[in-house]
Design an enzyme around this catalytic site. Sequence first.
Site, short mmCIF file in Angstrom:
data_model
loop_
_atom_site.label_atom_id
_atom_site.label_comp_id
_atom_site.label_asym_id
_atom_site.label_seq_id
_atom_site.Cartn_x
_atom_site.Cartn_y
_atom_site.Cartn_z
N GLU A 1 0.82 -1.21 0.00
CA GLU A 1 0.00 0.00 0.00
C GLU A 1 0.85 1.26 0.00
OE1 GLU A 1 -2.98 0.12 -0.74
OE2 GLU A 1 -3.54 -1.97 -0.52
N TYR B 1 -6.93 6.46 3.50
CA TYR B 1 -7.01 5.35 2.55
C TYR B 1 -6.23 4.13 3.03
CZ TYR B 1 -5.74 2.12 -0.96
OH TYR B 1 -5.51 0.94 -1.59
N ASP C 1 -9.83 5.57 -2.66
CA ASP C 1 -8.69 6.11 -3.39
C ASP C 1 -9.24 6.74 -4.67
OD1 ASP C 1 -9.42 3.96 -4.96
OD2 ASP C 1 -7.37 3.52 -5.55
#
Length: 248
Positions: free
Chosen positions: A58, A143, A161
């Site tokens: 991520e 996020y 996102d």
Amino acid sequence: MKTPRKQTHAEIAADIVAAIDASDLKAFGRKLRAWYRKNARDLPWRKTRDPYHILVSELMLQQTQVSRVIDYYDRFLTRFPTLRHVAKAPVGLVLEQWEGLGYYARARNLHKLARTVAPAHAPDGTLPSDPTLLRELPGIGAYTAGAIATFAYEKRAPLVDTNVSRVLLRVFAPEHSPKTAVGQRLAWALAEATLPERGGMAAWEHNQALMELGALVCGARVALCERCPQRGHCEFLARELRIGATSE
DNA sequence: AAAGCGGGGAT
DNA sequence: ATCCCAGCTTT
């Protein structure tokens, strides 16, 4: 007659979501996940639930395309198999593995995070699963907190996102842009509202699917509406056609 | 609310 | 040449 207080962005978003038929929200999710099962790409970070691996993926994926991350992801995890390995290493070695990816603050934050978390939490340097706690860690915003909660722990957590906000707004509120403050609030409200009731695999799959649809079908530049599972239930195509028709 | 952070790829 | 990308932090 009282002068009506100006509504906050959150209230505007809540009102819009409340006006949407609950069965539409549910139908959206069912079609979305069925589509995902048939069309999902085979990405490395989709084969694991290891919180550290998810974290690395991520962070690398922040403002960075999937295709450019894959090699870095594999190399990084080979070099630093656990969060402890990151914590033990000097920042320079972490930055070295990041070389070429850009946004180097991400690498510094990962190193800082490793040194913060590894001693404080479980033996293997496990991350918290609650988005609110995750948000407190360096480099983890709204996020990424949602992403770790749902992709590592399969929690019922919303995440937004660029893909998710584009998809949700096009389907449920095409008059709103993701670039505005209201659009963002609305996207989060919709992300919450469309989530399946239960956590577990359904929540994991739902969130992966939202992003996958944005990446493969509902693109920023081109929308392949004929391939979309929401085709017929999405106002976006009709709206674009109307605008196109009047301008040509 | 807006700027700054990297750089590759698509249009 | 410009926009976009699995955003976050600081001002």
